[in-house]
Design an enzyme around this catalytic site. Structure first.
Site, PDB file in Angstrom:
ATOM      1  N   ASP A 174       2.797  21.045  11.347  1.00  0.00           N
ATOM      2  CA  ASP A 174       2.232  19.775  10.892  1.00  0.00           C
ATOM      3  C   ASP A 174       1.813  18.982  12.139  1.00  0.00           C
ATOM      4  O   ASP A 174       2.069  19.390  13.277  1.00  0.00           O
ATOM      5  CB  ASP A 174       3.224  19.001  10.011  1.00  0.00           C
ATOM      6  CG  ASP A 174       2.499  18.025   9.087  1.00  0.00           C
ATOM      7  OD1 ASP A 174       1.325  17.696   9.358  1.00  0.00           O
ATOM      8  OD2 ASP A 174       3.092  17.570   8.090  1.00  0.00           O
TER       9      ASP A 174
HETATM   10  C1  BGC Z   1       0.595  15.499   6.984  1.00  0.00           C
HETATM   11  C2  BGC Z   1       0.005  16.790   6.477  1.00  0.00           C
HETATM   12  C3  BGC Z   1      -1.477  16.825   6.747  1.00  0.00           C
HETATM   13  C4  BGC Z   1      -1.684  16.668   8.225  1.00  0.00           C
HETATM   14  C5  BGC Z   1      -3.142  16.768   8.645  1.00  0.00           C
HETATM   15  C6  BGC Z   1       0.182  15.197   8.399  1.00  0.00           C
HETATM   16  O1  BGC Z   1       0.504  13.888   8.758  1.00  0.00           O
HETATM   17  O2  BGC Z   1       1.994  15.562   6.874  1.00  0.00           O
HETATM   18  O3  BGC Z   1       0.287  16.932   5.106  1.00  0.00           O
HETATM   19  O4  BGC Z   1      -2.039  18.003   6.263  1.00  0.00           O
HETATM   20  O5  BGC Z   1      -1.188  15.404   8.614  1.00  0.00           O
HETATM   21  O6  BGC Z   1      -3.851  15.652   8.333  1.00  0.00           O
END
Ligand code: BGC
Length: 756
Positions: free
Chosen positions: A286
């Site tokens: 993530d």
């Molecule tokens: C979130 C993810 C997301 C990623 C990319 C993160 O802050 O937890 O779910 O896909 O950002 O934007």
């Protein structure tokens, strides 16, 4: 035609969670040998710098030369957050024409419930209990996404969560492992189809692996402590099903799971995902979750964070660059094997080949952002919105609004809130495309179908200024019925947006109270990203329609349902508490040694002062709110009524390892055609591990005309009668089961099954 000639016989053979999806062929399995040869050849030509480039994903939201230069040098394998097809084309051109190994980029974006056309939030999609529809909605989103050159979505989010305080409950399919798995599978199939290289499909990403939905206290990014028994039966099944459905990528979670952050968790990523489940796509971290392992307190510095993540099984690092920056030295020092880096790169290249990027890396000719809206995709979003609405109260059948030309007072802060109705994660949704309830009713007014009196009363959901109350009451006085559209603004749910109080924010409760003075029937429509606690207003309203955040076509969908053009059929994918203090409260809980006994319950105000410790209580409940939630999992009313036969088993005593069949007859005994969700629950009465009091094992949404009946049959297989132990191995144990069928998790009829 006699009633009986309408009778249907439907057979539903359900497979156990562990083996649920009968997929159309995993996109990653196609031409496996061919792809593997290409991956191996390319890998053999790459130097270590190029390999480290592949495992790095950067956020490139604005065109800039620095990013172009990094791509030119082969230092980047993927970008996220870029949606301009012209720049995507230029970056891909640089990657395939100027970078040393000519490897195209994989381009990611959070397409969570639609790209330009926004469908209901995922929690609402789950409330449709219609996986075919969810699959079609996801396919529509994929087509809009790939049309600009983005080829990878960070969806589906398949974290099971039982905590409505957590803002990300909006993104989840709800509290139930089976429903979550089915919805996740539908989304993966919709996004990916059976050919990732098709011009209207994208790679999907199962996230957030794993346990993020159990964040302590519902506070985002928080620690999750999940005993292994619960991990295997609640939090892992949806991810296992995602692998079996052929999902191309996984995302590791932000959360610390049992003391080891998910992003550095070798048990999850290596042992379970790669080795037990045989996942052959790639794992992306993530956003900065690798670097954040320093803050978690498990890595001393960036090098150690990168090493932990790579050792555990993260293949690509999102935004931070701990592994790309440090693995070369760690390999030289013998801390990390080169072969392992090769595997990481191979996993990424495999997906790039499957996406057809080496043949066609570019957005389609003439691509523009935003992509044009498509009538079919719009229609699906509207249908999904209408099917996601859950009717939870309808006293005196105030709905549908049947009068020839009803006089409607449309009140409330969300009746005309084009951005808020889109909900969280609608990055590419445009408020100017939204059709609000006000716009939809105005349209009906133009056609002479309704008389409309609009006065919002409050400007936004948290507004406490009561200056608009008088005008709202005047509008109510002019009308036959009040439709109050309230709830939460979009930003109150979603990532990092947890709440401790779950009531209607601002002065909405006071406004509803004020509107009661009109004496008119009051219909409450709630747009929200989570279950709200509605105790203060429920007694005041005649009807409650839970609409979640419905997306671009909230207005027409709502007008359709309120006016009876569409009969509501949504069912709750998550339990609604009476009070925040009941959380977590969900249908699949354990019985305890002292289950709630309603006879023990005395309303708190009737307990005399000075009562002794043992005068009340004696079973598991809260003195102030009792034991039951406000609305149960699976609950939802219709404009018609259904009659259910008692369920029958083809064999009620079963040798271990054999299957039986449960059947039930459902009949529409109301006045209009409507859909019902036939829900199948099991309870294993005594096992070597305590079992939930209800486990959803199957469901089917059926549509019946007035007088029509249908026999639903579910096969109960040994897999469905077994459960995972704390090591994830399936156990099938003899003994007694309760097999229950009904329209929600509470109103069921049951039969006993004996497994010998
Ligand atoms: C979130 C993810 C997301 C990623 C990319 C993160 O802050 O937890 O779910 O896909 O950002 O934007």
């Amino acid at each position: 035609m006699s009633e009986n000639s309408f009778a249907q016989d439907r057979i539903k053979c359900l497979r156990a969670l562990a083996a649920l999806p009968e997929t159309e062929g995993s996109p990653l399995q196609t031409s496996v040998a061919d792809i593997e040869t290409k991956v191996a050849t390319l890998l053999s030509e790459m130097d270590i710098g190029a390999k480290l480039g592949q495992i790095y994903q950067i956020s490139a939201s604005h065109q800039n030369e620095k990013v172009e230069e990094q791509v030119r040098q082969g230092r980047v394998g993927s970008i996220l957050n870029q949606i301009d097809p012209n720049w995507i084309r230029e970056l891909q051109r640089i990657a395939v024409e100027e970078s040393p190994d000519r490897i195209p980029l994989i381009v990611g974006r959070d397409v969570i419930h639609g790209f330009r056309t926004i469908a209901p939030i995922p929690l609402a999609l789950s409330a449709t209990w219609n996986p075919e529809l969810v699959k079609a909605v996801s396919a529509g989103a994929a087509a809009e996404t790939r049309a600009v050159g983005v080829n990878w979505t960070f969806a589906p989010m398949i974290d099971v969560t039982r905590d409505p305080r957590w803002g990300r409950v909006a993104e989840s399919p709800g509290e139930d492992p089976f429903l979550t798995a089915v919805m996740g599978q539908a989304m993966i199939q919709g996004f990916q189809g059976d050919d990732l290289a098709a011009p209207d499909r994208v790679a999907a990403c199962a996230k957030h692996f794993a346990g993020y939905g159990a964040s302590e206290g519902g506070r985002d990014y928080n620690t999750a402590w999940i005993p292994e028994q619960q991990l295997w039966e609640t939090h892992l099944p949806s991810f296992q099903v995602a692998v079996e459905a052929g999902v191309a990528t996984f995302m590791s979670g932000f959360n610390d799971l049992n003391g080891v952050p998910a992003t550095g968790n070798a048990f999850l990523l290596d042992e379970v995902l790669r080795h037990r489940w045989g996942f052959n796509g790639f794992v992306v971290s993530d956003w900065k979750s690798v670097e954040e392992m320093i803050a978690h307190g498990i890595a001393a510095d960036r090098a150690e964070a990168g090493l932990l993540a790579a050792r555990a099984g993260v293949d690509m690092e999102m935004v931070s660059s701990c592994a790309p920056d440090h693995l070369e030295r760690l390999i030289e020092e013998g801390e990390f094997p080169l072969e392992r880096l090769d595997c990481m790169v191979a996993n990424i290249l495999r997906v790039k080949f499957a996406l057809g990027l080496f043949e066609q890396p570019y957005p389609p000719e003439g691509a523009v952002y935003p992509p044009a809206m498509d009538e079919r995709v719009s229609e699906l979003a509207r249908q999904a919105a209408a099917e996601s609405f859950v009717l939870l109260k309808n006293e005196g059948s105030v709905l549908p609004l049947c009068a020839a030309r009803p006089k409607i007072a449309l009140i409330g802060p969300l009746a005309d809130a084009p951005a808020d109705q889109l909900g969280t994660w609608s990055l590419d949704g445009r408020p100017e495309d939204s059709v609000t309830p006000l716009a939809a009713f105005r349209e009906r007014e133009k056609k002479g179908a309704v008389e409309l009196h609009y006065a919002p009363g409050l400007a936004y959901s948290r507004d406490t200024n009561e200056a608009g109350f008088a005008e709202a009451l005047a509008a109510a006085n002019e009308a036959d019925v009040v439709v109050f559209v309230g709830g939460e603004e979009a930003f109150l749910s979603g990532e990092a947006h947890s709440r401790a109080y779950l009531n209607l924010p601002g002065a909405q409760e006071a406004l509803i109270q004020k509107l009661k003075e009109s004496g008119k029937p009051l219909v409450l429509v709630v747009m929200a990203g989570r279950p709200l606690v509605l105790e203060a207003v429920l007694p005041q309203v005649d009807a409650l329609l839970y609409a979640w955040h419905p997306g671009t076509f909230a207005g027409p969908a709502l007008a359709d349902v309120l006016c009876g053009n569409v009969v509501p059929s949504g069912k709750l994918p998550i339990t609604f508490p009476k009070a925040e203090g009941q959380i977590p409260i969900f249908h699949g809980r354990r019985n305890t040694g002292r289950p709630f006994n309603p006879q023990h319950w005395v309303p708190l105000d009737q307990v005399p002062p000075g009562s002794s410790q043992t005068s009340v209580g004696g079973s598991s409940y809260c003195l102030d709110v009792g034991d039951t939630p406000r609305f149960v999992f699976g609950e939802g009313l219709s404009y018609t009524r259904f009659e259910w036969s008692a369920p029958a088993l083809s064999r009620s005593t079963l040798p271990l390892g054999e299957s039986t069949e449960v059947s039930v007859v459902v009949k529409n005994i109301g006045q209009c055609t409507g859909s019902e969700v036939v829900q199948l629950y099991l309870r294993d009465i005594a096992a070597s591990v305590t079992r939930p009091i209800s486990e959803l094992k199957g469901f089917e949404k059926i549509s019946l005309a007035p007088g029509e009946s249908c026999t639903m049959r579910f096969e109960l297989s040994p897999e469905m009668l077994s459960f995972p132990d704390a090591t994830g191995s399936a156990r099938l144990e003899p003994g007694e089961f309760t097999v229950s069928v009904g329209s929600n998790s509470r109103d069921v009829q049951s039969v006993r099954l004996m497994l010998e």
